[in-house]
Design a protein around this motif. Structure first.
Motif, short mmCIF file in Angstrom:
data_model
loop_
_atom_site.label_atom_id
_atom_site.label_comp_id
_atom_site.label_asym_id
_atom_site.label_seq_id
_atom_site.Cartn_x
_atom_site.Cartn_y
_atom_site.Cartn_z
N PHE A 136 3.49 14.79 -2.17
CA PHE A 136 2.69 13.96 -1.57
C PHE A 136 2.64 12.79 -1.86
O PHE A 136 2.79 11.87 -0.93
CB PHE A 136 1.23 14.96 -1.73
N TYR A 137 2.27 12.29 -3.09
CA TYR A 137 1.98 10.92 -3.51
C TYR A 137 3.36 10.07 -3.23
O TYR A 137 3.23 8.65 -3.15
CB TYR A 137 1.50 10.84 -4.81
N ALA A 138 4.51 10.65 -3.49
CA ALA A 138 5.83 10.02 -3.23
C ALA A 138 5.76 9.69 -1.84
O ALA A 138 6.07 8.36 -1.56
CB ALA A 138 6.85 10.75 -3.63
N ALA A 139 5.50 10.67 -0.94
CA ALA A 139 5.68 9.99 0.47
C ALA A 139 4.69 9.39 0.95
O ALA A 139 4.95 8.58 1.73
CB ALA A 139 5.60 11.50 1.28
N LYS A 140 3.39 9.56 0.33
CA LYS A 140 2.16 8.33 0.81
C LYS A 140 2.65 7.06 0.39
O LYS A 140 2.24 5.87 1.20
CB LYS A 140 1.05 9.10 -0.13
N ASN A 141 3.25 6.76 -0.90
CA ASN A 141 3.44 5.57 -1.22
C ASN A 141 4.56 4.88 -0.21
O ASN A 141 4.46 3.83 0.08
CB ASN A 141 4.16 5.59 -2.83
N VAL A 142 5.75 5.75 -0.03
CA VAL A 142 6.51 5.12 1.15
C VAL A 142 5.98 4.84 2.35
O VAL A 142 6.31 3.78 3.07
CB VAL A 142 7.64 6.27 1.30
N TYR A 143 5.36 5.75 2.84
CA TYR A 143 4.60 5.38 4.16
C TYR A 143 3.85 4.31 4.05
O TYR A 143 3.78 3.56 5.13
CB TYR A 143 3.73 6.89 4.69
N THR A 144 2.72 4.18 3.16
CA THR A 144 1.97 3.21 3.18
C THR A 144 2.84 1.86 3.03
O THR A 144 2.43 0.84 3.52
CB THR A 144 1.03 3.51 1.85
N HIS A 145 3.74 1.80 2.13
CA HIS A 145 4.57 0.67 1.76
C HIS A 145 5.31 0.31 3.19
O HIS A 145 5.14 -0.95 3.50
CB HIS A 145 5.68 0.95 0.88
N MET A 146 5.61 1.29 4.01
CA MET A 146 6.30 0.87 5.43
C MET A 146 5.22 0.45 6.36
O MET A 146 5.62 -0.36 7.02
CB MET A 146 7.16 2.14 5.78
N ARG A 147 4.21 1.19 6.13
CA ARG A 147 2.98 0.57 7.09
C ARG A 147 2.89 -0.74 6.74
O ARG A 147 2.55 -1.82 7.73
CB ARG A 147 1.91 1.44 7.08
N GLN A 148 2.81 -1.25 5.85
CA GLN A 148 2.51 -2.78 5.41
C GLN A 148 3.37 -3.56 5.50
O GLN A 148 3.32 -4.55 6.15
CB GLN A 148 2.17 -2.75 3.76
N LYS A 149 4.73 -3.20 5.44
CA LYS A 149 5.91 -3.85 5.86
C LYS A 149 6.08 -4.07 7.29
O LYS A 149 6.51 -5.09 7.90
CB LYS A 149 7.39 -3.35 5.37
N SER A 150 5.58 -3.01 7.97
CA SER A 150 5.88 -3.18 9.56
C SER A 150 4.54 -3.60 10.16
O SER A 150 4.31 -3.71 11.50
CB SER A 150 6.05 -1.89 10.12
N ALA A 151 3.54 -4.22 9.41
CA ALA A 151 2.35 -4.75 10.16
C ALA A 151 2.48 -5.75 11.11
O ALA A 151 2.09 -5.66 12.39
CB ALA A 151 1.26 -4.94 8.98
N ASP A 152 3.29 -6.55 10.80
CA ASP A 152 3.49 -7.96 11.62
C ASP A 152 4.28 -7.29 12.96
O ASP A 152 3.95 -7.85 14.07
CB ASP A 152 4.32 -9.03 11.00
N LEU A 153 5.28 -6.62 12.79
CA LEU A 153 5.85 -6.21 13.72
C LEU A 153 5.13 -5.00 14.69
O LEU A 153 5.21 -5.15 15.96
CB LEU A 153 7.28 -5.29 13.31
#
Length: 267
Positions: free
Chosen positions: A104-121
């Protein structure tokens, strides 16, 4: 004793019960977890208590089903029991709660990281979608305004056929519409002759006809643009790596939503 939500009454009264578990008990009892305890009938209280004790029996007997609830790539919740309140989402079961926490927390970290990285897009795509949808709605409204073009064409034809019967300075003409075999009233500009009024109506018809043809093409282009942007938004939702984001950024650049960086040095 003190009115509060049913969910809060449960998790604040019993040690070891989370708001999620309290909400699950309410769901299984077919009750709104955010409703007030003061609104509960005796039958509802009985039904709630039954579901509470059934839930506790599973705890005592060790009937655990460690699982994670997913919404696409997003981990939503995890629990030692199946969460019926999330029956419409995907549930992944594991052998132990330790595996659940790790995944759960591994997936959460990946998801959060991707959301932050993709925020501008995401912001670029969302802005472009809003603009395109507004443009699409406006174009449809303008297209609807061209529906009267055929009426102006009929007015022009009837004035050419029956205009000679209109008295000088008349503000309207009653004529037989040979398309429908019904009488029709044609508004006239009293300062113009019947033939001049006919020309005026034909000019309106031709203008609206050109507008209709142009809008029909533009509406199709805008519709395809919205479909394209929706597909990019979906790609952002399922992106799992920075390589995916780079490809999406490249597509947005090629489509003109992101300006290309100039490689020429300023003098």
């Amino acid at each position: 004793e003190k009115p509060t939500t049913i969910r809060k009454a449960i998790y604040s009264s019993y040690t070891g019960i989370s708001p999620l578990a309290a909400g699950e008990i309410c769901y299984r009892a077919s009750l709104d977890a955010d409703a007030s305890t003061s609104a509960l009938s005796e039958d509802e209280k009985l039904h709630l208590s039954n579901n509470f004790f059934w839930y506790m029996e599973d705890v005592k007997e060790g009937n655990f089903t460690p699982n994670i609830v997913m919404r696409g790539k997003e981990p939503v919740e995890y629990s030692a029991f199946l969460l019926k309140q999330y029956a419409d989402l995907e549930t992944i079961s594991y052998d132990s709660i330790s595996q659940v926490l790790e995944q759960f927390y591994a997936a959460k970290n990946v998801y959060t990281h991707m959301r932050q990285k993709s925020a501008d897009l995401r912001r670029i795509v969302t802005t472009a979608l809003e603009r395109s949808r507004k443009k699409y709605d406006l174009q449809l409204k303008q297209l609807k305004d061209t529906e009267k073009r055929e009426k102006y064409k009929v007015y022009g034809e009837l004035l050419n056929a029956y205009g000679y019967t209109a008295p000088e300075g008349a503000k309207s003409l009653e004529a037989l519409n040979y398309y429908t075999n019904e009488m029709i009233t044609i508004p006239l500009d009293s300062d113009l002759s019947a033939l001049e009024n006919a020309k005026k109506y034909f000019d309106r018809y031709n203008k609206l006809k050109r507008t209709y043809q142009a809008l029909s093409s533009l509406i199709e282009e805008t519709k395809m643009e919205i479909i394209h942007l929706d597909s990019i938004a979906t790609s952002l939702d399922i992106a799992t790596s920075e390589s995916d984001l780079s490809q999406i950024k490249e597509e947005l650049t090629e489509s003109g939503y992101i300006k290309k960086c100039s490689t020429k040095k300023q003098k």
